[in-house]
Scaffold this motif. Structure first.
Motif, PDB file in Angstrom:
ATOM      1  N   GLY A 133       7.978  13.807  14.057  1.00  0.00           N
ATOM      2  CA  GLY A 133       6.994  15.450  13.387  1.00  0.00           C
ATOM      3  C   GLY A 133       6.340  15.809  14.765  1.00  0.00           C
ATOM      4  N   PHE A 134       6.457  15.296  15.790  1.00  0.00           N
ATOM      5  CA  PHE A 134       5.613  15.740  16.653  1.00  0.00           C
ATOM      6  C   PHE A 134       6.193  17.677  17.002  1.00  0.00           C
ATOM      7  CE2 PHE A 134       4.249  11.687  17.915  1.00  0.00           C
ATOM      8  CZ  PHE A 134       2.999  11.907  16.971  1.00  0.00           C
ATOM      9  N   GLY A 151      -3.146   8.342  12.428  1.00  0.00           N
ATOM     10  CA  GLY A 151      -1.248   8.428  11.815  1.00  0.00           C
ATOM     11  C   GLY A 151      -0.230   9.216  13.087  1.00  0.00           C
ATOM     12  N   GLN A 152      -0.934  10.038  14.319  1.00  0.00           N
ATOM     13  CA  GLN A 152      -0.162  10.386  15.743  1.00  0.00           C
ATOM     14  C   GLN A 152       0.320   8.906  15.980  1.00  0.00           C
ATOM     15  OE1 GLN A 152      -3.176  13.207  16.212  1.00  0.00           O
ATOM     16  NE2 GLN A 152      -1.918  15.057  15.967  1.00  0.00           N
ATOM     17  N   ARG A 153      -0.556   8.055  16.445  1.00  0.00           N
ATOM     18  CA  ARG A 153      -0.320   7.664  18.052  1.00  0.00           C
ATOM     19  C   ARG A 153       0.207   6.019  16.701  1.00  0.00           C
ATOM     20  NH1 ARG A 153      -6.435   8.020  17.286  1.00  0.00           N
ATOM     21  NH2 ARG A 153      -6.258   5.321  15.994  1.00  0.00           N
ATOM     22  N   LEU A 178      -4.104   4.459   6.741  1.00  0.00           N
ATOM     23  CA  LEU A 178      -3.888   5.712   6.851  1.00  0.00           C
ATOM     24  C   LEU A 178      -4.612   6.296   5.857  1.00  0.00           C
ATOM     25  CD1 LEU A 178      -1.018   5.843   8.595  1.00  0.00           C
ATOM     26  CD2 LEU A 178      -2.758   5.967  10.183  1.00  0.00           C
ATOM     27  N   ASP A 179      -5.039   7.570   6.078  1.00  0.00           N
ATOM     28  CA  ASP A 179      -5.382   8.702   4.795  1.00  0.00           C
ATOM     29  C   ASP A 179      -3.697   8.862   4.465  1.00  0.00           C
ATOM     30  OD1 ASP A 179      -4.008  10.885   6.262  1.00  0.00           O
ATOM     31  OD2 ASP A 179      -5.332  10.418   7.459  1.00  0.00           O
ATOM     32  N   MET A 180      -4.110   9.407   3.623  1.00  0.00           N
ATOM     33  CA  MET A 180      -2.675   9.492   2.152  1.00  0.00           C
ATOM     34  C   MET A 180      -2.248  11.026   2.772  1.00  0.00           C
ATOM     35  SD  MET A 180      -2.551   7.518  -0.696  1.00  0.00           S
ATOM     36  CE  MET A 180      -3.400   7.404  -1.221  1.00  0.00           C
ATOM     37  N   ARG A 184       1.439   9.793   5.076  1.00  0.00           N
ATOM     38  CA  ARG A 184       2.751  10.673   4.262  1.00  0.00           C
ATOM     39  C   ARG A 184       3.632  11.000   5.799  1.00  0.00           C
ATOM     40  NH1 ARG A 184       1.063  13.910   1.785  1.00  0.00           N
ATOM     41  NH2 ARG A 184       1.473  16.489   2.899  1.00  0.00           N
ATOM     42  N   HIS A 185       3.347  11.313   6.963  1.00  0.00           N
ATOM     43  CA  HIS A 185       4.005  11.770   7.864  1.00  0.00           C
ATOM     44  C   HIS A 185       4.595  10.601   8.033  1.00  0.00           C
ATOM     45  CE1 HIS A 185       2.649  16.039   8.109  1.00  0.00           C
ATOM     46  NE2 HIS A 185       1.645  15.660   8.334  1.00  0.00           N
TER      47      HIS A 185
END
Length: 266
Positions: A133-134, A151-153, A178-180, A184-185
């Motif tokens: 997704g990046f 989330g990115q990590r 993680l936050d929502m 999701r990501h």
């Protein structure tokens, strides 16, 4: 969950100092299937994962059998050397060196795993980062872990795990902290990297709503024992164990973003 299992755990039991922690745990992941291992804190989820990955210390007594692609494997095996498996854990920050740029951390590992040149490893990693997704893999590779969100990590760790081309990806509570939006990501990244024609997934979580959105099958643990197993649709529609029924009721009442997966089975 019938059929030829890619990964099969039979009658897994774990004791320490004479105290039973896991009893008679059976678990199967068929090729390309996504299986949720669901349970509350202390139910034995992480212990099952540690046994599966060969991470339990010598103080633990392990019994039962483990088969991968029809081959019997010992429970005692050097960490990180389980054939056909890769793992992503909850704490992505601990998995990455915060003071070393990601390209310096990741590319040498990919080059070793794939036995390719540094340039080829960079292309492989860029492709994998795109898959999770990046939109700007080169920028991510040039960043330090501290410059990325949780989330990115986690998605970087997922891309690195997929560089091993595993038959089974074990994801141990990867969305818990993680936050929502980040959650999701990560779930979407797991969906793209696993499934039919790709790696199987064992998704460890206490969150039934997230599990129902991602997985086709479920194994429910309570106090170190399997209390329910089957297709996610079947278990959510008609839970047989009291503990599972409480999880379904709580998930439906929680108004989570993944509630559509539960409502569809109502």
């Amino acid at each position: 969950m019938r059929g030829d299992a890619q990964i099969e755990v039979s009658d897994l039991g774990v004791t320490v100092a004479g105290r039973s922690l896991l009893q008679g745990v059976d678990l199967q992941v068929r090729p390309g299937r996504r299986v949720a291992l669901l349970g509350a804190s202390g139910s034995g989820k992480s212990l099952t994962v540690q046994a599966l990955l060969g991470l339990l210390g010598p103080q633990f007594r392990v019994q039962g059998s483990l088969r991968v692609a029809g081959r019997d494997l010992p429970w005692r095996q050097a960490p990180g050397r389980r054939p056909g498996m890769a793992a992503v854990f909850q704490d992505s920050q601990a998995a990455l060196n915060p003071v070393v740029r990601l390209d310096r951390q990741l590319l040498s590992a990919v080059a070793r795993r794939r036995q390719v040149s540094a340039a080829a490893a960079a292309q492989i990693m860029a492709n994998l980062l795109g898959e999770v997704g990046f939109e700007d893999p080169e920028r991510i590779l040039g960043a330090y872990p501290s410059q990325l969100s949780g989330g990115q990590r986690q998605r970087v760790c997922l891309a690195l795990a997929m560089a091993a081309s595993p038959q089974l990806l074990v994801a141990d509570e990867p969305t818990t902290a993680l936050d929502m939006i980040s959650q999701r990501h990560v779930v979407e990244a797991l969906r793209r990297c696993t499934g039919q024609g790709r790696s199987g997934l064992l998704f460890i979580t206490h969150d039934l709503a997230v599990a129902a959105d991602l997985c086709e099958d479920v194994v429910v643990l309570e106090h170190g024992r399997v209390v329910e197993t089957g297709s996610m649709e079947q278990v959510v529609r008609s839970p047989q164990a009291a503990f599972t029924a409480s999880l379904v009721a709580a998930a439906r009442a929680g108004l989570r973003p993944t509630e559509h997966a539960l409502g569809a089975a109502s």
